[in-house]
Design a protein around this motif. Structure first.
Motif, PDB file in Angstrom:
ATOM      1  N   SER A  26      26.599  -9.691  38.059  1.00 21.01           N
ATOM      2  CA  SER A  26      26.015  -8.360  37.932  1.00 21.01           C
ATOM      3  C   SER A  26      25.616  -8.097  36.484  1.00 21.01           C
ATOM      4  O   SER A  26      26.165  -8.659  35.541  1.00 21.01           O
ATOM      5  N   HIS A  27      24.653  -7.215  36.323  1.00 23.04           N
ATOM      6  CA  HIS A  27      24.099  -6.931  35.014  1.00 23.04           C
ATOM      7  C   HIS A  27      24.781  -5.721  34.376  1.00 23.04           C
ATOM      8  O   HIS A  27      25.465  -4.938  35.048  1.00 23.04           O
ATOM      9  N   TYR A  28      24.562  -5.552  33.098  1.00 23.05           N
ATOM     10  CA  TYR A  28      25.154  -4.432  32.378  1.00 23.05           C
ATOM     11  C   TYR A  28      24.772  -3.101  33.017  1.00 23.05           C
ATOM     12  O   TYR A  28      25.600  -2.186  33.119  1.00 23.05           O
ATOM     13  N   SER A  29      23.518  -2.999  33.479  1.00 21.51           N
ATOM     14  CA  SER A  29      23.046  -1.732  34.056  1.00 21.51           C
ATOM     15  C   SER A  29      23.859  -1.334  35.277  1.00 21.51           C
ATOM     16  O   SER A  29      24.068  -0.147  35.538  1.00 21.51           O
ATOM     17  N   ARG A  73      27.156 -15.716  33.086  1.00 21.30           N
ATOM     18  CA  ARG A  73      27.758 -14.584  32.390  1.00 21.30           C
ATOM     19  C   ARG A  73      27.573 -14.769  30.877  1.00 21.30           C
ATOM     20  O   ARG A  73      28.526 -15.118  30.165  1.00 21.30           O
ATOM     21  N   SER A  76      26.766 -12.046  25.446  1.00 23.88           N
ATOM     22  CA  SER A  76      26.203 -10.761  25.022  1.00 23.88           C
ATOM     23  C   SER A  76      26.283  -9.733  26.145  1.00 23.88           C
ATOM     24  O   SER A  76      26.594  -8.553  25.916  1.00 23.88           O
ATOM     25  N   ARG A  77      26.015 -10.168  27.381  1.00 25.21           N
ATOM     26  CA  ARG A  77      26.083  -9.261  28.533  1.00 25.21           C
ATOM     27  C   ARG A  77      27.523  -8.851  28.796  1.00 25.21           C
ATOM     28  O   ARG A  77      27.825  -7.672  29.031  1.00 25.21           O
ATOM     29  N   ARG A  80      28.756  -6.213  26.347  1.00 24.48           N
ATOM     30  CA  ARG A  80      28.268  -4.856  26.636  1.00 24.48           C
ATOM     31  C   ARG A  80      29.031  -4.254  27.808  1.00 24.48           C
ATOM     32  O   ARG A  80      29.373  -3.069  27.800  1.00 24.48           O
ATOM     33  N   ILE A  81      29.310  -5.076  28.830  1.00 29.35           N
ATOM     34  CA  ILE A  81      30.087  -4.594  29.977  1.00 29.35           C
ATOM     35  C   ILE A  81      31.490  -4.208  29.536  1.00 29.35           C
ATOM     36  O   ILE A  81      32.015  -3.155  29.903  1.00 29.35           O
TER      37      ILE A  81
END
Length: 204
Positions: A26-29, A73, A76-77, A80-81
């Motif tokens: 899953s992405h940060y958003s 994963r 950097s992502r 942020r998470i």
């Protein structure tokens, strides 16, 4: 949320309980959307549980230890998470409670967040339960009991729909077919209600 991260909720007493599942890519958003939902509802007591699938995050210190590169994963992502959940705890008092591995490979994948730690009576990771590669987490929390002071409404009977011939048969079978005097009007009424209820049950 996206197909990589699912979220559902249910209200239980004073708590809103959220269940989360992340595929691990899953992405940060997606996680930012979860944190925004939690902050938007932070006026209620929150309990957020589920498989967040973030094995490289150290949930005891909310840090991101060094490790080998992971294409699915990127660091950097993940950072942020991690920061988004750190913000929940540091600024809004929503704490993560699981501090021991929830997966047989030793990772903490399944998490429990709450903004009402005083209401959490017990939390136990059942590491001796081998139903899955994930260990169940047993969470016990306090919900105030609220008794209702409103008496249940009495059932309404439409006597116009009563099958009077059948009613008379029931009354006769009970050997109370003789009409009582005026002083026993309530008894007559109760016989009617009982016999009509029996009739309704028989129809069903």
């Amino acid at each position: 949320c996206s197909s990589d991260l699912q979220l559902c909720s249910v209200n239980i007493g004073d708590f809103t309980v959220y269940s989360v599942y992340s595929t691990g890519v899953s992405h940060y958003s997606d996680h930012a959307q979860i944190t925004q939902i939690l902050l938007k509802n932070s006026d209620r007591k929150l309990l957020v549980t589920g498989d967040f699938n973030l094995p490289t995050v150290d949930w005891c210190s909310l840090s991101l230890p060094d490790g080998p590169p992971d294409i699915k994963r990127p660091r950097s992502r993940l950072n942020r998470i991690r920061e988004s959940y750190f913000t929940l705890e540091d600024l809004h008092g929503i704490s993560q409670l699981v501090m021991s591995p929830t997966h047989r490979l030793g990772s903490i994948l399944d998490l429990v967040f709450t903004n009402s730690g005083d209401d959490i009576l017990d939390l136990d990771v059942l590491s001796d339960c081998n139903l899955s590669d994930h260990y169940p987490i047993l969470v016990e929390f306090s919900i105030p009991f609220k008794s209702s002071s409103v008496a249940p409404a009495a059932p309404e009977l439409n006597r116009r729909k009563c099958d009077w011939p059948l009613w008379l048969e029931i009354i006769s079978a009970l050997k109370i077919h003789q009409l009582p005097d005026r002083k026993s009007t309530r008894l007559n009424s109760s016989h009617l209600v009982i016999s009509y209820a029996v009739f309704c049950l028989k129809k069903k």
